[in-house]
Motif scaffolding. Structure first.
Motif, mmCIF file in Angstrom:
data_model
loop_
_atom_site.group_PDB
_atom_site.id
_atom_site.type_symbol
_atom_site.label_atom_id
_atom_site.label_comp_id
_atom_site.label_asym_id
_atom_site.label_seq_id
_atom_site.Cartn_x
_atom_site.Cartn_y
_atom_site.Cartn_z
ATOM 1 N N GLU A 534 0.824 -1.210 0.000
ATOM 2 C CA GLU A 534 0.000 0.000 0.000
ATOM 3 C C GLU A 534 0.858 1.260 0.000
ATOM 4 N N VAL A 535 1.910 1.270 0.813
ATOM 5 C CA VAL A 535 2.747 2.470 0.911
ATOM 6 C C VAL A 535 3.495 2.711 -0.401
ATOM 7 N N SER A 536 3.938 1.608 -1.051
ATOM 8 C CA SER A 536 4.691 1.768 -2.312
ATOM 9 C C SER A 536 3.834 2.405 -3.404
ATOM 10 N N LYS A 537 2.511 2.252 -3.315
ATOM 11 C CA LYS A 537 1.617 2.876 -4.298
ATOM 12 C C LYS A 537 1.736 4.400 -4.259
ATOM 13 N N PHE A 538 2.148 4.938 -3.118
ATOM 14 C CA PHE A 538 2.299 6.377 -2.981
ATOM 15 C C PHE A 538 3.763 6.811 -3.129
ATOM 16 N N ILE A 539 4.680 5.930 -2.687
ATOM 17 C CA ILE A 539 6.100 6.273 -2.734
ATOM 18 C C ILE A 539 6.592 6.385 -4.178
ATOM 19 N N LEU A 540 6.248 5.419 -5.023
ATOM 20 C CA LEU A 540 6.764 5.416 -6.392
ATOM 21 C C LEU A 540 6.299 6.633 -7.199
ATOM 22 N N PRO A 541 5.016 7.024 -7.144
ATOM 23 C CA PRO A 541 4.609 8.260 -7.831
ATOM 24 C C PRO A 541 5.319 9.496 -7.260
ATOM 25 N N TYR A 542 5.574 9.490 -5.948
ATOM 26 C CA TYR A 542 6.280 10.612 -5.325
ATOM 27 C C TYR A 542 7.690 10.747 -5.909
ATOM 28 N N ILE A 543 8.380 9.611 -6.053
ATOM 29 C CA ILE A 543 9.724 9.643 -6.632
ATOM 30 C C ILE A 543 9.664 10.104 -8.088
ATOM 31 N N LYS A 544 8.687 9.585 -8.841
ATOM 32 C CA LYS A 544 8.556 9.967 -10.256
ATOM 33 C C LYS A 544 8.315 11.461 -10.392
ATOM 34 N N GLN A 545 7.430 11.998 -9.567
ATOM 35 C CA GLN A 545 7.142 13.429 -9.619
ATOM 36 C C GLN A 545 8.389 14.241 -9.259
ATOM 37 N N SER A 546 9.107 13.787 -8.235
ATOM 38 C CA SER A 546 10.329 14.476 -7.817
ATOM 39 C C SER A 546 11.386 14.428 -8.916
ATOM 40 N N GLN A 547 11.491 13.290 -9.589
ATOM 41 C CA GLN A 547 12.483 13.135 -10.650
ATOM 42 C C GLN A 547 12.181 14.087 -11.812
ATOM 43 N N MET A 548 10.913 14.180 -12.193
ATOM 44 C CA MET A 548 10.537 15.088 -13.277
ATOM 45 C C MET A 548 10.836 16.533 -12.897
ATOM 46 N N LEU A 549 10.514 16.878 -11.672
ATOM 47 C CA LEU A 549 10.778 18.232 -11.198
ATOM 48 C C LEU A 549 12.267 18.550 -11.221
ATOM 49 N N CYS A 550 13.077 17.649 -10.661
ATOM 50 C CA CYS A 550 14.514 17.895 -10.552
ATOM 51 C C CYS A 550 15.193 17.903 -11.922
ATOM 52 N N ARG A 551 14.699 17.095 -12.844
ATOM 53 C CA ARG A 551 15.272 17.097 -14.188
ATOM 54 C C ARG A 551 15.046 18.457 -14.851
ATOM 55 N N LYS A 552 13.851 19.009 -14.692
ATOM 56 C CA LYS A 552 13.577 20.331 -15.252
ATOM 57 C C LYS A 552 14.472 21.384 -14.602
ATOM 58 N N VAL A 553 14.646 21.278 -13.289
ATOM 59 C CA VAL A 553 15.504 22.221 -12.579
ATOM 60 C C VAL A 553 16.939 22.131 -13.100
ATOM 61 N N LEU A 554 17.414 20.899 -13.338
ATOM 62 C CA LEU A 554 18.768 20.706 -13.848
ATOM 63 C C LEU A 554 18.919 21.331 -15.236
ATOM 64 N N ASP A 555 17.944 21.096 -16.109
ATOM 65 C CA ASP A 555 17.992 21.685 -17.450
ATOM 66 C C ASP A 555 17.994 23.210 -17.373
ATOM 67 N N ASP A 556 17.150 23.758 -16.507
ATOM 68 C CA ASP A 556 17.084 25.216 -16.350
ATOM 69 C C ASP A 556 18.410 25.762 -15.822
#
Length: 658
Positions: A534-556
């Motif tokens: 149950e917890v992994s259902k929330f953890i994995l999307p959290y990591i994915k969202q964080s990864q997308m955010l940080c990738r954009k920050v890195l590009d910027d």
């Protein structure tokens, strides 16, 4: 401590005669540059983070270090539950940051009100939603730029405070890890050192407090030394643990009995702390200031020197040759200002390579984040509190982005230096052989050595002048809005430049991470059965969202970086061209003067030139001393810092106390 303080004051004393010379030559631009560099050196901060378990004496240690017995609450039943920082200010000002994530407000309070926010007794469960306490104090111990950050205990139940702590650690100049003489290091403390400190900051000082409370504290130190040696895979002799008694130091402040001061052993702690800072960023701050000072004095001298040489019975052919050389230099610098200059192409291609390397490291880093997430999900204790898992992951991602920032800084610094060299810009105005900036080697995290130039050596090692903005940008943006403005006062005057751009842009990732985590906290609170699935259902999307955010920050960050470097180099080219123009004009005007004018002007120059020469000599001598500052213990320091992160974190087994 005295070594760095004395050197800094000597450097600052050189600015007054330099500014007077610039003013005498009616060069307002150089005077303004000198004032900016001077201000930057005065306001530069040296960050020391104090970590450790609850009730290990961290607050007492801070009070004793600052010679202020009643600054932080230290009663036996009081537990600090808030990140607190203290820095220098002309007058005392205390600010507390309160409110929900993204909606914080800053509120000024009096010293007597501090316990209402920083203690569990008066702020149970963090009822006031306090994020951080910021103190500005006229304390002389802080005047040289020292910032002390006191963190909640290891394994704090308040995950928001833990996240703020994790944001400070990768950006610390040094970390003091505090345990006491009542018990050896526990497994929890060793885990914290291994997982939360060493991967991001190797400038560690281990302190054992309360040595006055037990008779056999040497046994505790020996036990700690053995555990740390095994943990860090180093010989016992290389693990420095400093035993201190805060109560004896505080007794000394009341009684002035030198025996209390000696028995407290705080002098050893201060020497170790300032020695470490001096060897690390302190030396770089001073050399950077001296380099800028040397460049400014060279600019003041060039027109005067060429004028003097014009009057020294030089032949017409010699004068014409000097004028042609200056004219050629002027044309070369003018060509560098063109939009099709070669260095612009070199910059563009170089940053493309850096971007590929950064993205590769980014992908590797997030693979490790996924691996860490699986470890956390396998921990039954953490599964009961999923928000703590998110907090740990937030710290891991923060560390990754901080390390990426350092990688970006190192790589762009080398590119910057190569462009400087190819463009024949002024690399070393100090002209000190021992500096050998262009030949110096830095040991990088991957174990390889890189050849470095002035920009990297003076701006980048461990932390550069601009990169000092990182903690302020990261923590400020993490806390958001009004809170960010309040915390901005903590980090004060930081210099501009590529490093600052990296720090500010990557710092923005924490603002998004805080938002993503807030959404996670709200969602996970609805889970009834907190099992792995149950917890992994929330953890994995959290990591994915964080990864997308940080990738954009890195590009910027890379886009902003190109613009910053381009502007920085254009300014340097413009500065050198302006100085070349002044020098050429000085030569041409000198050739047109009458004999009477030459005689009068020669007398004036006989006064001015010795002053400039003496100032240059003072700058070079002070730079020479600064370069060798802390050289006695450099070998030990290199041994401690050069250990690859991959060697840290062996099995602790049964020898760690629970």
């Amino acid at each position: 401590m005295a070594n760095y303080q004395q050197q800094k004051q000597k450097v600052l004393q050189l600015f007054k005669p330099a500014k007077t010379l610039a003013e005498g030559q009616k060069n307002i631009e150089i005077k303004q540059n000198l004032e900016e560099v001077e201000k930057r050196l005065i306001e530069e901060k040296l960050f020391v983070v104090v970590c450790g378990e609850f009730k290990q004496g961290k607050s007492s240690l801070m009070n004793a270090l600052l010679n202020e017995p009643e600054l932080f609450p230290v009663d036996v039943d009081i537990t600090t539950n808030l990140v607190s920082s203290i820095t220098y200010g002309e007058t005392e000002k205390i600010t507390v940051v309160l409110g929900e994530s993204g909606k914080e407000q800053s509120q000024e309070i009096q010293r007597a009100e501090i316990p209402n926010y920083v203690t569990e007794q008066h702020n149970k469960g963090n009822f006031h939603q306090a994020k951080m306490l910021i103190l500005q104090s006229p304390n002389p111990q802080l005047k040289e730029g020292l910032v002390l950050v006191d963190t909640p205990g290891v394994g704090s139940l308040n995950v928001e405070h833990t996240a703020v702590t994790y944001a400070f650690i990768p950006n610390a100049d040094a970390i003091i890890f505090v345990s006491d003489a009542l018990a050896p290091l526990s497994a929890k403390e060793l885990d914290f050192i291994t997982e939360r400190i060493v991967p991001y900051c190797q400038n560690l000082i281990f302190v054992v407090t309360k040595i006055d409370a037990v008779g056999n504290y040497e046994n505790i130190i020996a036990s700690n030394q053995e555990k740390l040696a095994q943990l860090l895979k180093r010989p016992d002799s290389e693990i420095s643990i400093i035993p201190v008694s805060s109560s004896l130091k505080l007794d000394y402040l009341k009684s002035q009995e030198t025996e209390d001061l000696e028995d407290s052993n705080f002098q050893q702690l201060e020497n170790e702390l300032w020695g470490l800072i001096s060897q690390q960023r302190g030396k770089i701050l001073l050399i950077k200031a001296l380099t800028e000072l040397g460049r400014a004095v060279n600019e003041i001298k060039a027109p005067i020197q060429v004028e003097w040489e014009t009057y020294q019975q030089q032949s017409k052919q010699e004068l014409e040759k000097s004028e042609r050389q200056l004219q050629a230099t002027k044309e070369r610098l003018a060509s560098l200002q063109e939009n099709n200059a070669d260095w612009l192409t070199q910059l563009s291609y170089g940053l493309q390579d850096i971007r590929k390397q950064s993205i590769h490291q980014f992908d590797i880093g997030f693979d490790k984040v996924h691996h860490k997430a699986n470890e956390y999900l396998d921990d039954n204790r953490l599964l009961k509190n999923p928000t703590e898992i998110a907090s740990l992951l937030e710290g891991d991602i923060n560390g990754l982005m901080s390390n990426l920032g350092k990688l970006l800084t190192q790589e762009t610094a080398e590119l910057y230096t190569n462009i400087e060299s190819a463009s024949k810009l002024n690399l070393n105005p100090l002209q000190i052989d021992d500096l050998e900036w262009e030949k110096a080697a830095i040991s990088l995290p991957n174990g390889k050595n890189k050849r470095t130039g002035l920009f990297e050596k003076s701006v980048v090692i461990v932390r550069n002048i601009g990169f000092t903005a990182t903690p302020g940008a990261m923590i400020g943006q993490f806390l958001g809005g009004i809170a960010g403005a309040a915390i901005g006062t903590l980090f004060g005057g930081v210099g501009a430049g590529p490093g600052m751009v990296i720090g500010q842009t990557l710092g923005g990732s924490l603002a998004g991470l805080a938002g993503a985590k807030l959404g996670f906290d709200q969602s996970v609170s609805q889970i009834k059965d907190k099992d792995r699935r149950e917890v992994s259902k929330f953890i994995l999307p959290y990591i994915k969202q964080s990864q997308m955010l940080c990738r954009k920050v890195l590009d910027d960050a890379i886009v902003d970086l190109e613009q910053s470097i381009r502007e920085e180099l254009r300014n340097q080219i413009k500065r050198e061209k302006n100085n070349c123009d002044r020098t050429l004009r000085s030569l041409q005007e000198a050739r047109q003067r009458s004999q009477a004018q030459v005689q009068q002007r020669t007398q004036e120059l006989q006064v001015i030139l010795p002053q400039i020469n003496q100032l240059q000599k003072n700058i070079q001598q002070l730079a020479q001393v600064t370069v060798t500052m802390g050289a006695v213990s450099d070998t030990k320091q290199k041994t401690e810092v050069a250990q690859p992160v991959t060697t840290v974190g062996g099995e602790k087994g049964s020898w760690a106390d629970d």
